[in-house]
Scaffold this active site. Structure first.
Site, PDB file in Angstrom:
ATOM      1  CG  ASP A 114      -7.721 -13.748  -0.994  1.00  0.00           C
ATOM      2  OD1 ASP A 114      -8.608 -14.316  -1.669  1.00  0.00           O
ATOM      3  OD2 ASP A 114      -7.332 -12.594  -1.251  1.00  0.00           O
ATOM      4  CD  GLU A 118     -11.042 -11.358  -5.571  1.00  0.00           C
ATOM      5  OE1 GLU A 118     -11.276 -10.466  -6.410  1.00  0.00           O
ATOM      6  OE2 GLU A 118     -11.309 -11.229  -4.349  1.00  0.00           O
TER       7      GLU A 118
END
Length: 443
Positions: free
Chosen positions: A112, A178
């Site tokens: 991400d 994350e």
């Protein structure tokens, strides 16, 4: 795992003579220079992957293009693929075909990006947008996850080309979210993948991961035990009584209370905890209150982050902070609501595995380029949740541009953050050798 003075062959013979079952012997190691040559051969491809991913970043749990990108390339390598693991996560499974122990090791990369407006000036800089907390925001890979995905894909390609040279199984974990999840989501990416069985079938025995950070390019650093802090989000809602700014005594001034709360939190942390033994950071980072210069509002909302390395100390600090904030509010006639939510657990590197990994990483980075006793860092990582399930080691890869002082380089999460692409091939070697050497170990 015990350290034996006998060779593996001699140990097996001794156990056989004694009637005890012999352990599976380690397989013949793949030479490090063969790994280096294979990694060098695909370096241009890894750089191209990184640039493509950098130009098309996606926020947590919205990594649809990224996940498809990963899955397509893993399948092209002949690797078994599971999609939708932990919502948008991808799991790749590669089984070696050589005879030997059937061990299972995992390698992880996060996918991400962040709600950041990129200011690197790169020709492949992001112009993407996404939705964050209900608003349209710029999105950028300001933490290096594009490089993480590219390096792990590179390792997957190298290892898939060597599957006849090792036994056992390698699990590639491409993790979403994350950096955190949208409001209302109960779990972050690592815990979502774990809940979806990412570490099962096959059952993972150990896990390794890396993160690019400011540092001399080509260096790797980490530490055993507590390496990266546990991270908690703290929210405080103060409620008073609205009044005219000229008549503060006719209301309950939550602005004054907020100031005292911030001072109390800072003093409590700085004056009751020894920072030389257990680094602790308690930061109030946001304060929202009021709409007009001459009206004292009836509510103030504060939020912040708590970073700790000791669970008992963290719990004690939280308890004392909540009590102190209540007392401050009560003294002014206000009330306080205190809540705390863990974003990431303590990144705790398994001691035995950390010691074993140092020479493996030296094979990848070269002598003098691995520091296995670096100081702890107060940034956090949800890789920690994988380590709560299986032994693991997380390490940092220095990725500052050549000639730039890492101390003054743009840090992760900065609009100017960038990764020195020369270090990508090192990440490929480090991932590859970590997996190979673990599979080559005798049980």
């Amino acid at each position: 795992m015990r350290r034996f003075l006998l060779s593996a062959t001699a140990l097996a013979a001794a156990l056989t003579l004694s009637g005890a079952p012999a352990p599976a012997l380690a397989q013949t190691p793949v030479p490090a220079d063969a790994v280096a040559a294979a990694a060098a051969a695909i370096e241009p491809e890894v750089i191209a992957w990184r640039r493509d991913l950098h130009q098309h970043p996606e926020l947590g749990l919205a990594e649809h293009r990224t996940a498809a990108f990963v899955a397509e390339r893993l399948r092209a390598m002949g690797i078994e693929v599971r999609e939708g693991v932990g919502r948008t996560g991808v799991v790749g499974i590669l089984r070696g075909t050589a005879a030997g122990p059937d061990r299972v090791v995992a390698l992880r990369a996060d996918m991400d990006a962040l709600p950041v407006l990129e200011a690197t000036g790169l020709p492949f800089a992001s112009t993407a947008t996404g939705t964050y907390q209900g608003a349209t925001v710029p999105v950028a890979h300001a933490c290096g996850h594009d490089a993480h995905v590219a390096m792990l894909l590179g390792a997957a390609e190298v290892l898939s080309g060597m599957k006849d040279r090792f036994s056992g199984t390698i699990v590639f974990l491409f993790q979403p979210a994350e950096e955190g999840v949208p409001p209302g989501e109960p779990l972050g990416g690592a815990r979502l993948m774990i809940a979806d069985g990412a570490l099962e079938n096959p059952k993972v025995e150990a896990i390794f991961g890396l993160h690019v950070v400011p540092g001399r390019p080509g260096t790797i650093f980490y530490r055993p035990q507590g390496f990266m802090a546990a991270s908690d989000r703290v929210d405080i809602v103060l409620k008073g009584r609205q009044t005219h700014g000229a008549w503060p005594w006719r209301g309950v001034d939550v602005i004054a209370v907020a100031g005292q709360v911030i001072s109390t939190v800072n003093t409590l942390t700085a004056r009751t905890i020894d920072p030389t033994t257990t680094p602790t950071v308690f930061t109030i980072a946001t304060l929202q209150a009021g709409v007009r210069y001459n009206i004292i509002p009836d509510q103030a909302v504060l939020s912040g982050t708590l970073r700790t390395f000791d669970i008992a100390q963290r719990d004690d600090l939280v308890k004392r902070a909540e009590a102190a904030i209540d007392h401050v509010a009560e003294a002014y006639g206000a009330t306080a609501e205190f809540s705390i939510q863990q974003n990431a657990a303590l990144v705790f590197n398994n001691e035995e595995l950390s010691a074993w990994l140092a020479p493996v990483l030296t094979e990848a980075a070269g002598e003098g380029n691995v520091n296995a006793a670096t100081p702890p860092t107060t940034v956090a990582e949800d890789f920690s949740y994988f380590q709560n399930e299986v032994p693991g080691v997380f390490y940092h890869l220095g990725g500052t541009a050549d000639g730039v002082d890492p101390a003054t380089a743009a840090p992760n999460h900065s609009p100017q953050f960038d990764v020195n692409e020369d270090v990508l091939v090192l990440g490929v070697r480090a991932h590859t050798l970590s997996a190979l050497r673990f599979l080559e170990r005798a049980r």
